[in-house]
Design a protein around this motif. Structure first.
Motif, PDB file in Angstrom:
ATOM      1  N   ASP A  76      99.995  48.418  78.284  1.00  0.00           N
ATOM      2  CA  ASP A  76      98.768  48.431  79.080  1.00  0.00           C
ATOM      3  C   ASP A  76      98.144  49.828  79.211  1.00  0.00           C
ATOM      4  O   ASP A  76      97.088  49.973  79.826  1.00  0.00           O
ATOM      5  CB  ASP A  76      99.015  47.828  80.478  1.00  0.00           C
ATOM      6  N   TYR A  77      98.780  50.843  78.627  1.00  0.00           N
ATOM      7  CA  TYR A  77      98.214  52.201  78.621  1.00  0.00           C
ATOM      8  C   TYR A  77      97.737  52.562  77.214  1.00  0.00           C
ATOM      9  O   TYR A  77      97.510  53.715  76.898  1.00  0.00           O
ATOM     10  CB  TYR A  77      99.281  53.184  79.109  1.00  0.00           C
ATOM     11  N   VAL A  78      97.628  51.560  76.349  1.00  0.00           N
ATOM     12  CA  VAL A  78      97.200  51.777  74.962  1.00  0.00           C
ATOM     13  C   VAL A  78      95.892  51.023  74.755  1.00  0.00           C
ATOM     14  O   VAL A  78      95.856  49.788  74.808  1.00  0.00           O
ATOM     15  CB  VAL A  78      98.247  51.234  73.967  1.00  0.00           C
ATOM     16  N   THR A  79      94.809  51.751  74.566  1.00  0.00           N
ATOM     17  CA  THR A  79      93.535  51.066  74.344  1.00  0.00           C
ATOM     18  C   THR A  79      92.604  51.941  73.509  1.00  0.00           C
ATOM     19  O   THR A  79      92.738  53.167  73.479  1.00  0.00           O
ATOM     20  CB  THR A  79      92.883  50.664  75.688  1.00  0.00           C
ATOM     21  N   GLY A  80      91.682  51.287  72.808  1.00  0.00           N
ATOM     22  CA  GLY A  80      90.705  52.003  71.982  1.00  0.00           C
ATOM     23  C   GLY A  80      91.280  52.518  70.678  1.00  0.00           C
ATOM     24  O   GLY A  80      90.663  53.328  70.003  1.00  0.00           O
ATOM     25  N   GLN A  81      92.467  52.052  70.317  1.00  0.00           N
ATOM     26  CA  GLN A  81      93.168  52.580  69.145  1.00  0.00           C
ATOM     27  C   GLN A  81      93.045  51.652  67.934  1.00  0.00           C
ATOM     28  O   GLN A  81      92.956  50.427  68.078  1.00  0.00           O
ATOM     29  CB  GLN A  81      94.660  52.758  69.462  1.00  0.00           C
ATOM     30  N   THR A  82      93.079  52.259  66.764  1.00  0.00           N
ATOM     31  CA  THR A  82      93.157  51.499  65.525  1.00  0.00           C
ATOM     32  C   THR A  82      94.419  51.927  64.785  1.00  0.00           C
ATOM     33  O   THR A  82      94.583  53.130  64.509  1.00  0.00           O
ATOM     34  CB  THR A  82      91.937  51.739  64.624  1.00  0.00           C
ATOM     35  N   VAL A  83      95.293  50.985  64.510  1.00  0.00           N
ATOM     36  CA  VAL A  83      96.490  51.285  63.731  1.00  0.00           C
ATOM     37  C   VAL A  83      96.261  50.788  62.306  1.00  0.00           C
ATOM     38  O   VAL A  83      96.036  49.594  62.088  1.00  0.00           O
ATOM     39  CB  VAL A  83      97.738  50.592  64.328  1.00  0.00           C
ATOM     40  N   TYR A  84      96.260  51.732  61.374  1.00  0.00           N
ATOM     41  CA  TYR A  84      96.084  51.347  59.969  1.00  0.00           C
ATOM     42  C   TYR A  84      97.447  51.066  59.348  1.00  0.00           C
ATOM     43  O   TYR A  84      98.383  51.859  59.504  1.00  0.00           O
ATOM     44  CB  TYR A  84      95.373  52.467  59.200  1.00  0.00           C
ATOM     45  N   ARG A 103      86.703  51.455  76.735  1.00  0.00           N
ATOM     46  CA  ARG A 103      86.330  52.207  77.937  1.00  0.00           C
ATOM     47  C   ARG A 103      85.616  51.309  78.943  1.00  0.00           C
ATOM     48  O   ARG A 103      85.842  51.407  80.151  1.00  0.00           O
ATOM     49  CB  ARG A 103      85.432  53.388  77.559  1.00  0.00           C
ATOM     50  N   GLU A 104      84.739  50.439  78.443  1.00  0.00           N
ATOM     51  CA  GLU A 104      83.975  49.594  79.375  1.00  0.00           C
ATOM     52  C   GLU A 104      84.855  48.550  80.055  1.00  0.00           C
ATOM     53  O   GLU A 104      84.559  48.124  81.170  1.00  0.00           O
ATOM     54  CB  GLU A 104      82.809  48.919  78.637  1.00  0.00           C
ATOM     55  N   LEU A 105      85.908  48.135  79.382  1.00  0.00           N
ATOM     56  CA  LEU A 105      86.746  47.072  79.946  1.00  0.00           C
ATOM     57  C   LEU A 105      88.009  47.593  80.637  1.00  0.00           C
ATOM     58  O   LEU A 105      88.712  46.813  81.292  1.00  0.00           O
ATOM     59  CB  LEU A 105      87.130  46.066  78.847  1.00  0.00           C
TER      60      LEU A 105
END
Lengths: 236, 96
Positions: A224-232, A163-165
């Protein structure tokens, strides 16, 4: 600045062995310039590869690393925070010094590299940061309290930093890795590894290319519309 | 690096940012310009952009490394970055 795969400058921490080394070789094959680091020297020699001896928990050394990247290349496209250490123990038998050591490398090191890397990326208003998490977080594994907690902190860092970046067009994501056949798990008892694998949908050890595959997705221009996600990995 | 040098860099960076992002930087340019707080002409992200820009400009023009990081940075009462004047004082005191 446009983002093209053949011109990308990539910093990967912990490249002396294991997943980090595999990722360095993967990005070199893509034609990238790879700046790797670890506390000890490496025997990886390849065109396009530079190695720095850096302790990622040392703020001064991290700042020097990224200052060198800017001076040499004038850009940073991708940062992969792979450097990490683990220790298995029961909470009641774990010294405070172990907690400090693991958090210093896994969390503080990731934070410092994210901060310095993002400071370079924002100059070109573009960047991709990938952090390495672990299935030990959602599995809440006994005996992995400190390691899992440090990686849990990395996941929270990933979510908030995203979010900050975002205003700088920098995405921040994470890959939650399963045990991969590397040095990090050689000291882990086989029954422990078997238990982790039993908890996955796909019952096998991870491979370095499984990690690279998810990272390839995160660093694509179209992501570029994918952020803050964790893929396990492995069907966690 | 003199105090005047720092003020010049600061106001120069603010001017550039105000041209690039006029919706985020709505302020007059002087030493009394408020950079942080409810009465500031920019938001906290604008302050971050300004500080990064100032770091870069001071390094480029004067060859000094000025890492503008402070745990009080976003403190309404105690931020050393509250106005152009306090930010200048901070830079001179710590890196001048």
């Amino acid at each position: 600045m446009s983002f093209t795969a053949d011109a990308e400058v990539v910093v990967i921490t912990g490249t002396r062995k294991g997943i980090g080394r595999s990722l360095a070789e993967h990005f070199l094959k893509r034609g990238a310039t790879v700046i790797g680091c670890s506390r000890e020297p490496t025997d990886l020699r390849a065109g396009g590869y530079e190695h720095h001896c850096v302790d990622v928990s040392n703020e001064q050394q991290v700042r020097q690393l990224f200052a060198a990247v800017w001076k040499q290349h004038g850009r940073l496209d991708i940062l992969i925070n792979n450097a990490g250490i683990a220790a298995m123990n029961h909470a009641l038998l774990t010294p405070g010094s172990t907690v400090e050591r693991i958090f210093a490398t896994n969390f503080l090191g990731t934070f410092l590299c994210c901060r310095e890397g993002a400071r370079l990326m924002q100059r070109n208003r573009h960047g991709r940061i990938i952090n390495i998490g672990t299935v030990a977080v959602p599995m809440r594994l006994e005996g992995e309290l400190v390691y899992a907690a440090s990686k849990s902190a990395v996941i929270t860092l990933t979510q908030i930093l995203a979010r900050e970046l975002a205003p700088f067009n920098i995405t921040v994501n994470a890959v939650g890795v399963t045990p991969v056949e590397t040095d990090l798990i050689r000291s882990v008892p086989k029954e422990k590894i078997d238990r982790i694998i039993e908890g996955l949908a796909i019952k096998r050890l991870g491979r370095p290319e499984d990690v690279a595959n998810v990272i390839d997705f995160f660093v694509r221009r179209e992501s570029d519309y994918v952020t803050g996600q964790t893929v396990y990995l492995g069907g966690m | 690096m003199t105090r005047d040098d720092v003020v010049e860099v600061l106001l120069g960076c603010l001017s550039v940012l105000a041209q690039e992002e006029p919706d985020r930087f709505k302020l007059d340019l002087s030493e009394e310009t408020i950079l942080f707080g409810y009465d500031a002409g920019l938001d906290s992200l604008g302050l971050v952009m300004l500080l990064l820009s100032v770091e870069e400009a001071l390094h480029a023009r004067h060859g000094v490394s000025v890492p503008l990081m402070d745990e009080r940075a976003l403190s309404q009462r105690h931020s050393p970055f509250r106005t152009v004047r306090t930010l200048t004082d901070y830079i001179i005191a710590n890196f001048g």
